[in-house]
Design an enzyme around this catalytic site. Structure first.
Site, PDB file in Angstrom:
ATOM      1  N   THR A  19      58.468  72.022 129.114  1.00 53.85           N
ATOM      2  CA  THR A  19      58.079  71.447 130.405  1.00 53.85           C
ATOM      3  C   THR A  19      56.831  72.172 130.894  1.00 53.85           C
ATOM      4  O   THR A  19      56.850  73.391 131.063  1.00 53.85           O
ATOM      5  CB  THR A  19      59.217  71.632 131.422  1.00 53.85           C
ATOM      6  OG1 THR A  19      60.390  71.051 130.860  1.00 53.85           O
ATOM      7  CG2 THR A  19      58.895  70.979 132.754  1.00 53.85           C
ATOM      8  N   PHE A  59      64.864  65.616 127.845  1.00 58.03           N
ATOM      9  CA  PHE A  59      65.663  65.427 129.060  1.00 58.03           C
ATOM     10  C   PHE A  59      67.090  65.940 128.898  1.00 58.03           C
ATOM     11  O   PHE A  59      67.969  65.577 129.684  1.00 58.03           O
ATOM     12  CB  PHE A  59      65.675  63.947 129.447  1.00 58.03           C
ATOM     13  CG  PHE A  59      64.292  63.373 129.597  1.00 58.03           C
ATOM     14  CD1 PHE A  59      63.495  63.723 130.683  1.00 58.03           C
ATOM     15  CD2 PHE A  59      63.763  62.524 128.638  1.00 58.03           C
ATOM     16  CE1 PHE A  59      62.200  63.234 130.818  1.00 58.03           C
ATOM     17  CE2 PHE A  59      62.473  62.022 128.764  1.00 58.03           C
ATOM     18  CZ  PHE A  59      61.681  62.373 129.851  1.00 58.03           C
ATOM     19  N   ARG A  93      70.547  67.940 128.949  1.00 58.87           N
ATOM     20  CA  ARG A  93      71.251  68.777 129.922  1.00 58.87           C
ATOM     21  C   ARG A  93      71.998  69.855 129.157  1.00 58.87           C
ATOM     22  O   ARG A  93      72.637  69.540 128.144  1.00 58.87           O
ATOM     23  CB  ARG A  93      72.290  67.945 130.691  1.00 58.87           C
ATOM     24  CG  ARG A  93      71.728  66.800 131.490  1.00 58.87           C
ATOM     25  CD  ARG A  93      72.807  65.754 131.748  1.00 58.87           C
ATOM     26  NE  ARG A  93      73.322  65.174 130.490  1.00 58.87           N
ATOM     27  CZ  ARG A  93      74.422  64.453 130.379  1.00 58.87           C
ATOM     28  NH1 ARG A  93      75.166  64.229 131.431  1.00 58.87           N
ATOM     29  NH2 ARG A  93      74.810  63.969 129.202  1.00 58.87           N
ATOM     30  N   PHE A  99      74.900  63.355 141.000  1.00 52.58           N
ATOM     31  CA  PHE A  99      73.967  64.316 141.613  1.00 52.58           C
ATOM     32  C   PHE A  99      74.007  64.297 143.133  1.00 52.58           C
ATOM     33  O   PHE A  99      73.054  64.650 143.811  1.00 52.58           O
ATOM     34  CB  PHE A  99      72.542  64.169 141.045  1.00 52.58           C
ATOM     35  CG  PHE A  99      72.362  64.997 139.813  1.00 52.58           C
ATOM     36  CD1 PHE A  99      73.075  64.686 138.665  1.00 52.58           C
ATOM     37  CD2 PHE A  99      71.562  66.125 139.800  1.00 52.58           C
ATOM     38  CE1 PHE A  99      72.995  65.474 137.515  1.00 52.58           C
ATOM     39  CE2 PHE A  99      71.467  66.936 138.665  1.00 52.58           C
ATOM     40  CZ  PHE A  99      72.183  66.597 137.525  1.00 52.58           C
ATOM     41  N   LEU A 100      75.143  63.820 143.667  1.00 54.99           N
ATOM     42  CA  LEU A 100      75.387  63.938 145.105  1.00 54.99           C
ATOM     43  C   LEU A 100      76.541  64.915 145.333  1.00 54.99           C
ATOM     44  O   LEU A 100      77.305  64.764 146.278  1.00 54.99           O
ATOM     45  CB  LEU A 100      75.718  62.578 145.719  1.00 54.99           C
ATOM     46  CG  LEU A 100      74.550  61.603 145.920  1.00 54.99           C
ATOM     47  CD1 LEU A 100      75.038  60.324 146.597  1.00 54.99           C
ATOM     48  CD2 LEU A 100      73.419  62.222 146.746  1.00 54.99           C
ATOM     49  N   GLY A 120      77.264  71.434 147.618  1.00 57.87           N
ATOM     50  CA  GLY A 120      77.896  72.716 147.360  1.00 57.87           C
ATOM     51  C   GLY A 120      76.897  73.841 147.440  1.00 57.87           C
ATOM     52  O   GLY A 120      75.983  73.815 148.283  1.00 57.87           O
ATOM     53  N   GLY A 126      70.767  75.501 140.228  1.00 55.16           N
ATOM     54  CA  GLY A 126      70.143  76.680 139.631  1.00 55.16           C
ATOM     55  C   GLY A 126      69.773  76.352 138.209  1.00 55.16           C
ATOM     56  O   GLY A 126      69.552  75.193 137.867  1.00 55.16           O
ATOM     57  N   CYS A 136      65.721  75.348 134.735  1.00 61.38           N
ATOM     58  CA  CYS A 136      64.818  74.194 134.824  1.00 61.38           C
ATOM     59  C   CYS A 136      64.513  73.773 136.261  1.00 61.38           C
ATOM     60  O   CYS A 136      63.384  73.940 136.721  1.00 61.38           O
ATOM     61  CB  CYS A 136      65.410  73.020 134.060  1.00 61.38           C
ATOM     62  SG  CYS A 136      65.747  73.441 132.341  1.00 61.38           S
TER      63      CYS A 136
HETATM   64  C1  UGA Z   1      68.269  69.613 134.074  1.00 56.13           C
HETATM   65  C2  UGA Z   1      68.134  68.079 133.999  1.00 56.13           C
HETATM   66  O1  UGA Z   1      69.337  67.485 134.472  1.00 56.13           O
HETATM   67  C3  UGA Z   1      67.856  67.637 132.555  1.00 56.13           C
HETATM   68  O2  UGA Z   1      67.658  66.237 132.515  1.00 56.13           O
HETATM   69  C4  UGA Z   1      66.601  68.349 132.075  1.00 56.13           C
HETATM   70  O3  UGA Z   1      66.306  68.020 130.717  1.00 56.13           O
HETATM   71  C5  UGA Z   1      66.813  69.845 132.155  1.00 56.13           C
HETATM   72  O4  UGA Z   1      67.087  70.209 133.527  1.00 56.13           O
HETATM   73  C6  UGA Z   1      65.576  70.532 131.680  1.00 56.13           C
HETATM   74  O5  UGA Z   1      64.526  70.411 132.333  1.00 56.13           O
HETATM   75  O6  UGA Z   1      65.584  71.113 130.580  1.00 56.13           O
HETATM   76  P1  UGA Z   1      70.229  71.339 133.451  1.00 56.13           P
HETATM   77  O7  UGA Z   1      69.324  72.406 133.980  1.00 56.13           O
HETATM   78  O8  UGA Z   1      70.921  71.540 132.145  1.00 56.13           O
HETATM   79  O9  UGA Z   1      69.406  69.970 133.282  1.00 56.13           O
HETATM   80  O10 UGA Z   1      71.353  71.111 134.542  1.00 56.13           O
HETATM   81  P2  UGA Z   1      71.811  69.940 135.546  1.00 56.13           P
HETATM   82  O11 UGA Z   1      73.003  69.272 134.992  1.00 56.13           O
HETATM   83  O12 UGA Z   1      70.670  69.111 135.959  1.00 56.13           O
HETATM   84  O13 UGA Z   1      72.282  70.827 136.784  1.00 56.13           O
HETATM   85  C7  UGA Z   1      71.343  71.620 137.487  1.00 56.13           C
HETATM   86  C8  UGA Z   1      71.990  72.326 138.644  1.00 56.13           C
HETATM   87  O14 UGA Z   1      72.296  71.390 139.676  1.00 56.13           O
HETATM   88  C9  UGA Z   1      73.291  73.054 138.343  1.00 56.13           C
HETATM   89  O15 UGA Z   1      73.266  74.327 138.967  1.00 56.13           O
HETATM   90  C10 UGA Z   1      74.357  72.169 138.953  1.00 56.13           C
HETATM   91  O16 UGA Z   1      75.503  72.879 139.334  1.00 56.13           O
HETATM   92  C11 UGA Z   1      73.613  71.610 140.152  1.00 56.13           C
HETATM   93  N1  UGA Z   1      74.163  70.331 140.648  1.00 56.13           N
HETATM   94  C12 UGA Z   1      74.180  69.235 139.854  1.00 56.13           C
HETATM   95  C13 UGA Z   1      74.625  70.261 141.963  1.00 56.13           C
HETATM   96  O17 UGA Z   1      74.607  71.241 142.708  1.00 56.13           O
HETATM   97  N2  UGA Z   1      75.117  69.073 142.422  1.00 56.13           N
HETATM   98  C14 UGA Z   1      75.160  67.965 141.635  1.00 56.13           C
HETATM   99  O18 UGA Z   1      75.612  66.923 142.130  1.00 56.13           O
HETATM  100  C15 UGA Z   1      74.672  68.052 140.340  1.00 56.13           C
END
Ligand code: UGA
Length: 438
Positions: A121, A149, A151, A254-255, A258, A262, A265
């Site tokens: 990125t 993309f 996760r 993603f709603l 909490g 973190g 990314c």
């Molecule tokens: C994120 C993106 O979702 C991926 O699409 C992307 O490829 C990746 O970054 C990257 O740039 O490499 P990731 O960091 O693995 O993926 O994690 P997410 O699932 O996006 O969660 C990120 C944070 O948001 C976590 O701390 C999670 O607990 C928090 N989160 C997620 C919330 O607080 N609320 C939600 O509803 C969803």
């Protein structure tokens, strides 16, 4: 096809193994000898569900090798750049040292017609600069940008069956079609399965990645802002999210309100995007991302404050059980983890923090040896004055209020992920505090 993957971290190791699993001949390259030794032995150097299995099966076919020598990239037709772009020290901008270094070190080993593919990125404009670096070196190779993309926690599935493919292709028509043909070969299995493909220019491809992460971060901070309003009005943000999420234009994913987002990314990507937009003279276009970041960081503080409040104004010398250290479940990644941040802040306020996590203890201990770590939920809960849930692992989500109640000293639960059954906890005599919930 013969592929090289430069950088074998969370992104590169999975990409290398998944490409070999799909039938390509892959060499993964990294400067970290310990990482390469583990991967060569078929062991994943970090926790990622499904990765050990494909490492073992792909290594057994002889199609997957790992090396610390860039020279081993010679002979591959396509070279993926999957090194990190962390936040620069003392700045919001991305540190491009590793990306620039990887391309510079790869150049001497490129054959005519090879394709260098950026997956890291990066700030918009990086691909163009790297393409110039390659052409000025005299190497007769092309560059494409192909953002990732995946996760963490679902990285193997997301790599083998991505929801979309984006190619940022060179401006020259002939190079663009040659680069596209090579990428189509790499991704033939996903393309044959009907995965949507967007073939575009460098800048769009780079921006697709950062804007996707910026959107996700904004969505989380939006619901967390609603949680802040709910807290002063008596509303329940989880029901609010259910209700607005039923509108298909909004969607419920993603709603989750909490302790906030973190990881390696989202936080650094929104900051790097802000820094890049400012450099481009368009800081105002993404100024809202500073607010997104601020809301996010406030939620960590809110969890700390709720814990202090629940314990009558001070956590000093109180035993606080912290459930979770990873930035999210199914990962051992603690980069910018809200859970670890909360644990460290509570320790700073004088609490005896006893933390547990199914997979992230080893990483957390290296960074914060001052915390007490225990392997089981039972040990963490025993005699706790308060319990703080900050990473919603399955085993924590299904915590039995009665069983846990018998272990703790005080039945105080701060649910930083709104993931417990609040009614069951209250019925069992707990003081239950969620975020944005009455
Ligand atoms: C994120 C993106 O979702 C991926 O699409 C992307 O490829 C990746 O970054 C990257 O740039 O490499 P990731 O960091 O693995 O993926 O994690 P997410 O699932 O996006 O969660 C990120 C944070 O948001 C976590 O701390 C999670 O607990 C928090 N989160 C997620 C919330 O607080 N609320 C939600 O509803 C969803």
């Amino acid at each position: 096809m013969k592929l090289s993957v430069i950088g074998c971290g969370y992104l590169g190791a999975v990409h290398a193994a998944a490409m070999a699993e799909l039938g390509h001949d892959v060499v993964g390259i990294d400067v970290d000898q310990a990482k390469i030794d583990a991967l060569s032995a078929g062991e994943a150097p970090f926790f990622e569900p499904g990765l050990p299995e494909i490492l073992v099966s792909a290594t057994a076919t002889g199609r997957l090798r790992f090396s610390t020598s860039m020279e081993d990239a010679k002979g591959s037709q396509v070279h993926f750049i999957a090194v990190g772009t962390p936040q620069k020290k003392g700045s919001y901008a991305a540190d491009l040292t590793y990306v620039n270094g990887a391309v510079r070190d790869l150049i001497p080993f490129l054959n005519p017609g090879d394709l260098v593919v950026g997956k890291s990125t990066v700030p918009v404009g990086t691909a163009e600069a790297l393409a110039s670096m390659i052409s000025e070196s005299g190497a007769d190779a092309m560059l494409a940008w192909n953002p990732e993309f995946l996760r963490e926690g679902f990285a193997v599935k997301d790599t083998i069956s991505p929801d979309r493919l984006v190619y940022g292709l060179p401006p020259e028509e002939q190079a663009a079609s040659a680069a596209k043909a090579l990428l189509d070969g790499v991704y033939s299995s996903a393309l044959n399965a009907g995965t949507p493909l967007i073939a575009t220019d460098y800048a769009t491809a780079e921006l697709v990645k950062v804007s996707a992460n910026a959107f996700l971060a904004t969505k989380i901070s939006f619901i967390n802002a609603m949680a802040e309003i709910a807290e002063v009005t008596g509303a329940d943000v989880t029901q609010l999210a259910d209700a607005i999420g039923l509108d298909v234009r909004i969607g419920r994913r993603f709603l989750g309100a909490g302790v906030g987002f973190g990881g390696g990314c989202l936080p650094k990507d929104i900051r790097a995007f802000t820094a890049r937009a400012e450099e481009l003279g368009r800081g105002e276009s993404v100024a809202f991302l500073k607010e997104v970041d601020a809301i996010n960081l406030r939620r960590r503080q809110r969890v700390v404050d709720l814990t202090v409040e629940s314990l009558g104004g001070s956590v000093n010398l109180k035993k606080v059980a912290v459930l979770g250290l990873a930035f999210k479940p199914y990962s051992d990644d603690i980069r910018d983890s809200p859970a670890l941040d909360v644990a460290v802040q509570l320790r700073g306020l004088g609490a005896t923090v006893v933390a547990t996590d199914p997979h992230a203890i080893a990483n957390a201990r290296k960074l914060h040896p001052q915390l007490d770590y225990v392997d089981t939920l039972e040990e963490a809960l025993t005699d706790a004055d308060a319990v703080v849930l900050v990473t919603e692992w399955e085993e924590f989500r299904h915590l039995d209020a009665e069983w846990a109640g018998r272990l703790v000293r005080n039945r105080i639960m701060v649910d930083g992920r709104n993931s417990l059954d609040s009614a069951a906890f209250r019925a069992a005599g707990w003081t239950y505090r969620g975020l944005g919930r009455p």
